[in-house]
Design an enzyme around this catalytic site. Structure first.
Site, mmCIF file in Angstrom:
data_model
loop_
_atom_site.group_PDB
_atom_site.id
_atom_site.type_symbol
_atom_site.label_atom_id
_atom_site.label_comp_id
_atom_site.label_asym_id
_atom_site.label_seq_id
_atom_site.Cartn_x
_atom_site.Cartn_y
_atom_site.Cartn_z
ATOM 1 N N SER A 17 -10.898 -82.993 47.610
ATOM 2 C CA SER A 17 -11.414 -82.277 48.769
ATOM 3 C C SER A 17 -12.492 -83.107 49.439
ATOM 4 O O SER A 17 -12.927 -84.134 48.927
ATOM 5 C CB SER A 17 -11.992 -80.931 48.347
ATOM 6 O OG SER A 17 -13.283 -81.139 47.810
ATOM 7 N N LYS A 18 -12.917 -82.626 50.581
ATOM 8 C CA LYS A 18 -13.946 -83.287 51.395
ATOM 9 C C LYS A 18 -15.221 -83.599 50.600
ATOM 10 O O LYS A 18 -15.948 -84.517 50.948
ATOM 11 C CB LYS A 18 -14.336 -82.354 52.552
ATOM 12 C CG LYS A 18 -13.277 -82.266 53.609
ATOM 13 C CD LYS A 18 -13.534 -83.315 54.673
ATOM 14 C CE LYS A 18 -12.340 -83.481 55.584
ATOM 15 N NZ LYS A 18 -12.129 -84.858 55.984
#
Ligand code: GLU
Length: 474
Positions: free
Chosen positions: A244-245
């Site tokens: 994820s980010k």
């Protein structure tokens, strides 16, 4: 006979950029299709009107093109096929495999709350199913959804990656096929399309595993053959959580903008969860297609290691020719990039020192800076602009190089070394200041190559400038 031909599909929902997980799914679909002489379709699943955006669809298509995922058919847009999904849902109603459900959101919420407070898992009460089965008249103009009638028993299938998988139909609710706004749900559109588009293999992310029994029920309800399934394990970030980010870039575009060449990202993603045997790290598309089989994909999640991607990108840059690198490099060269003819030698000289195109462009800047605006790196100045009679040494170097004819790597190096010997200093005492003069930096490609690429005139001019600057620098 065409029906027997293997066909896969990549079916992204255009709700954002092309995620690297999606990119890997696309690559695995393509490699499997190529290995078995099949085809691959690109289908944009944009029936969720709230979340789907045309610009995301276009971005996904262009990211796939950039990455080199060459699909054979499509892109097909599901939003062009809404009538088809409604038509097929009506068929299921006609054959009593689906029914209209008029329960309101409030009623369903009340059922859900009751289940929660009773501590039982929520399931639709089946009120409208019973009404339909009792043959009660149904007003098709009142707001309603269309639900699929889930039967009972086990739903089993063999997943190419996970092996035998089994679900109990009892645990599956009568799921919605057409929403009250007349739009199909993902379950309906995906199965209608996989049938119409003659898909034989469905390879998609693990997150869809729990959807697959519903899809199998639908394939059967339509009397269609059920495709083979392969559910790809997750990609994890360095923190071992779903990528994820939080831990870095997640979209193919971000990697492009960082200066990763598509060939390297393709290679890297190909090896996320699959390996061609041995500890092979670099593999071409053709070789991967020769060896790839979805059945060989690892069951365990793969970990995305950005350092390894950078290393791999460096390996690609080192091996690619300047002409191959050039189109990918252009966006990193500023507003007014010079033509390839002027860049070629400079790219060749620097490409093995960079891990990204951004770094490569940065390494190339001294070659295109005005001779009069070279910035001298302060640390390098401190380290290399010292020793006895520095100015005299550099003036002699200037004159020696000026007299060197022809001016090539061998002659300029020999001239510098002869001067060092005559002066009784180490060659380094000339080489480092020369590097500083030519590039402003403490590190560069082999300095005689740099000099030759710059040419004699600019080499002398830059050396002269450093000599003139010495009083203010040291
Ligand atoms: N559209 C789905 C997604 O983006 C994939 C559907 C599928 O491959 O079956 O997650």
């Amino acid at each position: 006979m065409l029906r027997d031909r293997m066909k896969l599909r990549f079916a992204p929902s255009p709700t954002g950029f092309l995620h690297v997980g999606g990119a890997r799914t696309a690559i695995f679909n393509l490699l499997h299709a190529r290995h078995f002489g099949g085809r691959m379709l690109l289908r944009i699943e944009d029936t969720d009107v709230e979340r789907s955006k045309q610009h995301h669809a276009e971005q996904i298509v262009s990211s796939l093109q950039w990455l080199g995922v060459a699909w054979d058919e499509g892109p097909v847009y599901q939003s062009d096929r809404l009538d088809r999904y409604r038509e097929r849902a009506e068929e299921l109603i006609a054959s009593a495999k689906a029914y209209r459900c008029y329960c309101t959101v409030e009623e369903l919420d009340a059922e859900r709350t009751a289940a929660e407070s009773a501590g039982t898992a929520y399931r639709y009460s089946g009120k409208c199913r019973r009404r339909a089965e009792a043959g009660e008249p149904q007003p098709d103009d009142a707001p309603h959804v269309i639900r699929f009638k889930v039967g009972s028993g086990a739903i089993e299938f063999h997943d190419l990656i996970r092996g035998d998988v089994r679900f109990e139909a009892e645990l599956i609710d009568d799921f919605v096929l057409i929403r009250s706004d007349d739009h199909p749900t993902y379950h309906l559109s995906v199965v209608v399309d996989d049938i119409d588009m003659e898909i034989t293999h469905v390879a998609r992310g693990d997150d869809h595993l729990s959807n697959t029994p519903k899809h199998i029920l639908l394939f059967r309800a339509f009397g269609a053959s059920v495709p083979s399934f392969a559910h790809l394990p997750l990609i994890l970030g360095g923190d071992r959580k779903r990528l994820s980010k939080r831990t870095g870039a997640t979209s193919a575009e971000e990697y492009r903008d960082m200066g990763i060449v598509p060939q390297a990202l393709f290679n890297f993603l190909t090896l996320l969860g699959w390996n061609p045997g041995g500890d092979r790290e670099l593999i071409s598309f053709d070789e991967a297609a020769q060896l790839f089989d979805l059945a060989d994909v690892n069951k365990a999640p793969a970990v995305f290691d950005p350092e390894k991607l950078l290393w791999m990108n460096g390996q690609y840059l080192m091996r690619m020719s300047a002409d191959e690198i050039h189109p990918h490099l252009v966006p990193f060269l500023g507003d007014d990039p010079r033509p390839l003819e002027e860049l070629r030698a400079v790219i060749e000289l620097n490409k093995s020192r960079a891990r990204t195109l951004k770094e490569l462009a940065e390494l190339m800047t001294p070659f295109f800076t005005d001779d009069a605006s070279i910035d001298y790196d302060a640390d390098a100045v401190k380290k290399h602009l010292k020793g006895d009679d520095l100015a005299g040494r550099l003036r002699e170097l200037h004159d020696t190089l000026a007299a060197t004819e022809p001016f090539d790597v061998a002659t300029s190096e020999a001239a510098l070394r002869a001067l060092a010997e005559a002066r009784g200093v180490s060659a380094a005492k000339l080489i480092h200041p020369l590097r500083l003069a030519l590039t402003g930096r403490g590190a560069s490609p082999p300095i005689f190559d740099v000099a030759v690429v710059l040419g004699k005139e600019r080499t002398l001019r830059r050396l002269q400038r450093l000599i003139e600057r010495l009083p203010s620098l040291v």
